[in-house]
Design a protein around this motif. Structure first.
Motif, PDB file in Angstrom:
ATOM      1  N   ALA A 134      82.497   6.394 -41.466  1.00 23.48           N
ATOM      2  CA  ALA A 134      81.735   6.190 -40.236  1.00 23.48           C
ATOM      3  C   ALA A 134      82.671   5.948 -39.055  1.00 23.48           C
ATOM      4  CB  ALA A 134      80.772   5.008 -40.392  1.00 23.48           C
ATOM      5  N   LEU A 135      83.725   5.205 -39.276  1.00 20.12           N
ATOM      6  CA  LEU A 135      84.706   4.963 -38.217  1.00 20.12           C
ATOM      7  C   LEU A 135      85.395   6.267 -37.804  1.00 20.12           C
ATOM      8  CD1 LEU A 135      86.370   1.652 -39.471  1.00 20.12           C
ATOM      9  CD2 LEU A 135      84.880   1.908 -37.472  1.00 20.12           C
ATOM     10  N   VAL A 136      85.767   7.064 -38.800  1.00 19.48           N
ATOM     11  CA  VAL A 136      86.418   8.344 -38.511  1.00 19.48           C
ATOM     12  C   VAL A 136      85.466   9.254 -37.733  1.00 19.48           C
ATOM     13  CG1 VAL A 136      87.343  10.446 -39.558  1.00 19.48           C
ATOM     14  CG2 VAL A 136      88.033   8.213 -40.449  1.00 19.48           C
ATOM     15  N   ALA A 137      84.206   9.299 -38.152  1.00 22.52           N
ATOM     16  CA  ALA A 137      83.227  10.135 -37.446  1.00 22.52           C
ATOM     17  C   ALA A 137      83.055   9.682 -36.003  1.00 22.52           C
ATOM     18  CB  ALA A 137      81.890  10.105 -38.179  1.00 22.52           C
ATOM     19  N   ALA A 138      83.118   8.368 -35.785  1.00 26.42           N
ATOM     20  CA  ALA A 138      82.933   7.826 -34.436  1.00 26.42           C
ATOM     21  C   ALA A 138      84.073   8.211 -33.508  1.00 26.42           C
ATOM     22  CB  ALA A 138      82.808   6.302 -34.501  1.00 26.42           C
ATOM     23  N   ALA A 139      85.211   8.597 -34.068  1.00 27.58           N
ATOM     24  CA  ALA A 139      86.338   9.015 -33.220  1.00 27.58           C
ATOM     25  C   ALA A 139      86.010  10.301 -32.480  1.00 27.58           C
ATOM     26  CB  ALA A 139      87.589   9.200 -34.062  1.00 27.58           C
ATOM     27  N   GLY A 140      85.049  11.067 -32.998  1.00 26.97           N
ATOM     28  CA  GLY A 140      84.601  12.261 -32.292  1.00 26.97           C
ATOM     29  C   GLY A 140      85.483  13.481 -32.429  1.00 26.97           C
ATOM     30  N   SER A 141      86.329  13.500 -33.457  1.00 31.12           N
ATOM     31  CA  SER A 141      87.216  14.651 -33.668  1.00 31.12           C
ATOM     32  C   SER A 141      86.838  15.354 -34.969  1.00 31.12           C
ATOM     33  CB  SER A 141      88.680  14.209 -33.739  1.00 31.12           C
ATOM     34  OG  SER A 141      89.498  15.275 -34.191  1.00 31.12           O
ATOM     35  N   PRO A 142      86.232  16.536 -34.906  1.00 35.93           N
ATOM     36  CA  PRO A 142      85.880  17.262 -36.133  1.00 35.93           C
ATOM     37  C   PRO A 142      87.092  17.543 -37.012  1.00 35.93           C
ATOM     38  CG  PRO A 142      84.763  18.228 -34.242  1.00 35.93           C
ATOM     39  CD  PRO A 142      85.769  17.246 -33.703  1.00 35.93           C
ATOM     40  N   ARG A 143      88.231  17.799 -36.412  1.00 32.70           N
ATOM     41  CA  ARG A 143      89.426  18.091 -37.207  1.00 32.70           C
ATOM     42  C   ARG A 143      89.916  16.848 -37.933  1.00 32.70           C
ATOM     43  NH1 ARG A 143      88.977  21.204 -32.990  1.00 32.70           N
ATOM     44  NH2 ARG A 143      89.464  23.449 -33.159  1.00 32.70           N
ATOM     45  N   LEU A 144      89.819  15.695 -37.284  1.00 34.50           N
ATOM     46  CA  LEU A 144      90.192  14.448 -37.945  1.00 34.50           C
ATOM     47  C   LEU A 144      89.264  14.195 -39.132  1.00 34.50           C
ATOM     48  CD1 LEU A 144      91.879  11.863 -38.082  1.00 34.50           C
ATOM     49  CD2 LEU A 144      90.282  10.817 -36.464  1.00 34.50           C
ATOM     50  N   GLU A 145      87.973  14.457 -38.928  1.00 36.22           N
ATOM     51  CA  GLU A 145      87.016  14.293 -40.030  1.00 36.22           C
ATOM     52  C   GLU A 145      87.365  15.205 -41.196  1.00 36.22           C
ATOM     53  OE1 GLU A 145      82.691  13.509 -39.621  1.00 36.22           O
ATOM     54  OE2 GLU A 145      83.027  14.125 -37.534  1.00 36.22           O
ATOM     55  N   ARG A 146      87.682  16.456 -40.900  1.00 39.96           N
ATOM     56  CA  ARG A 146      88.004  17.401 -41.976  1.00 39.96           C
ATOM     57  C   ARG A 146      89.266  16.980 -42.717  1.00 39.96           C
ATOM     58  NH1 ARG A 146      86.337  21.482 -38.220  1.00 39.96           N
ATOM     59  NH2 ARG A 146      88.490  22.035 -37.739  1.00 39.96           N
ATOM     60  N   LEU A 147      90.281  16.559 -41.978  1.00 39.55           N
ATOM     61  CA  LEU A 147      91.510  16.105 -42.628  1.00 39.55           C
ATOM     62  C   LEU A 147      91.249  14.887 -43.508  1.00 39.55           C
ATOM     63  CD1 LEU A 147      94.060  16.473 -39.677  1.00 39.55           C
ATOM     64  CD2 LEU A 147      94.094  17.742 -41.836  1.00 39.55           C
ATOM     65  N   TYR A 148      90.462  13.957 -42.988  1.00 40.60           N
ATOM     66  CA  TYR A 148      90.171  12.741 -43.742  1.00 40.60           C
ATOM     67  C   TYR A 148      89.376  13.068 -45.006  1.00 40.60           C
ATOM     68  CZ  TYR A 148      89.294   7.779 -44.463  1.00 40.60           C
ATOM     69  OH  TYR A 148      89.265   6.514 -44.991  1.00 40.60           O
ATOM     70  N   ALA A 149      88.450  14.035 -44.899  1.00 46.38           N
ATOM     71  CA  ALA A 149      87.622  14.401 -46.047  1.00 46.38           C
ATOM     72  C   ALA A 149      88.455  14.951 -47.190  1.00 46.38           C
ATOM     73  CB  ALA A 149      86.566  15.412 -45.623  1.00 46.38           C
ATOM     74  N   THR A 150      89.578  15.604 -46.867  1.00 49.32           N
ATOM     75  CA  THR A 150      90.410  16.160 -47.933  1.00 49.32           C
ATOM     76  C   THR A 150      91.058  15.067 -48.782  1.00 49.32           C
ATOM     77  OG1 THR A 150      92.416  16.295 -46.549  1.00 49.32           O
ATOM     78  CG2 THR A 150      90.938  18.198 -46.542  1.00 49.32           C
ATOM     79  N   LEU A 151      91.115  13.852 -48.246  1.00 50.14           N
ATOM     80  CA  LEU A 151      91.725  12.734 -48.976  1.00 50.14           C
ATOM     81  C   LEU A 151      90.696  11.879 -49.702  1.00 50.14           C
ATOM     82  CD1 LEU A 151      94.150  11.523 -46.156  1.00 50.14           C
ATOM     83  CD2 LEU A 151      94.652  13.140 -47.995  1.00 50.14           C
ATOM     84  N   ALA A 152      89.411  12.204 -49.543  1.00 48.45           N
ATOM     85  CA  ALA A 152      88.345  11.321 -50.031  1.00 48.45           C
ATOM     86  C   ALA A 152      88.408  11.087 -51.527  1.00 48.45           C
ATOM     87  CB  ALA A 152      86.983  11.883 -49.626  1.00 48.45           C
TER      88      ALA A 152
END
Length: 205
Positions: A134-152
Motif C-alpha cells: 500500500a505504501l509503494v502504491a501510494a508513491a504513485g509510480s507504476p514502475r516502482l510498483e512493478r519492480l517491487y512486485a517482482t520481489l514479493a
C-alpha cells in the motif's frame, strides 16, 4: 450489498498449501509430490497440478523438469541480496509518501494489530505485505510498483523465516510498523527515509 466470490477447489487447495509454506509446516527444500497431495486432500491430481502451478506462478514454489514442485531455500546470501535491491525501492517510496497518511497501509496495520497471539503466520505475512504494498502504491509510480512486485515472493519466503521471532504475538511486529507509519506521516522526507532504512535493517522485516 457485498457479493462473495465462490472459491474453487483449486484456489482452496492453493490457499491451504500457501499457509503451510509460509508457516514453515512445509520446510524449505521440501518436495510436494502430486500423488501424496492428492491422497492427503482427497482431490484429483489435475486439481493438485493446477494449485501447484498457482503457487509456482507466485514464486512460493519452484518446479523443474522431471522433479516435483518444491519450496525454494532462501539462504542468508539470498536475503542479503534481496535487501540490497529492496532497500532502495522502499526508501524511494518513503521519500515519495513522507508527510502523508496512507489509509490502505493504516487499514493493513489495523488488521495486523487485530490478529490474536498464535494467529496463522500466513495471515501475518499477508497483512505485512499488504501494508508495504500500500505504501509503494501510494508513491504513485507504476514502475516502482512493478519492480517491487517482482520481489514479493522472495519477500514472503524471507518473512517465513521471521516467524520464530514474532509468532507468539504478532502485535510486536504491528508496533514496529505503527512506529514506521507515524514517522512517514509526520515527515520530513529525510526522517522517513532514515526510519525505513532502520526498519529494514531490523530483523530484515
Amino acid at each position: 450489498m457485498t457479493t462473495l466470490r465462490p472459491v474453487s477447489t483449486v484456489e482452496a487447495l492453493a490457499a491451504a498449501l500457501r499457509e503451510r509454506v509460509l508457516s514453515g509446516d512445509i520446510e524449505p527444500g521440501a518436495a510436494l509430490p502430486e500423488q501424496e497431495l492428492s491422497a492427503r486432500y482427497g482431490v484429483a491430481r489435475p486439481t493438485v497440478r493446477e494449485a501447484l502451478a498457482l503457487l509456482v506462478h507466485e514464486g512460493l514454489l519452484r518446479r523443474e523438469r522431471n522433479r516435483s514442485a518444491y519450496v525454494p531455500v532462501i539462504t542468508s546470501a539470498d536475503l542479503a541480496d534481496l535487501m540490497y535491491v529492496r532497500g532502495p525501492l522502499e526508501e524511494l517510496m518513503a521519500q515519495a509518501v513522507a508527510g502523508r497518511r496512507v489509509t490502505a497501509a493504516e487499514e493493513a496495520l489495523d488488521r495486523l494489530s487485530g490478529l490474536p497471539p498464535g494467529a496463522p503466520w500466513a495471515a501475518v505475512v499477508a497483512e505485512h505485505m499488504a501494508l508495504h504494498e500500500a505504501l509503494v502504491a501510494a508513491a504513485g509510480s507504476p514502475r516502482l510498483e512493478r519492480l517491487y512486485a517482482t520481489l514479493a515472493a522472495e519477500t514472503r519466503l524471507g518473512l517465513a523465516g521471521l516467524r520464530h521471532a514474532y509468532e507468539e504475538d504478532p502485535r510486536e511486529l504491528a508496533a514496529e510498523h505503527a512506529a514506521l507509519l507515524r514517522v512517514i506521516a509526520e515527515g520530513p522526507a529525510d526522517a522517513a527515509v532514515q526510519a525505513m532504512r532502520e526498519h529494514l535493517r531490523w530483523r530484515h522485516a
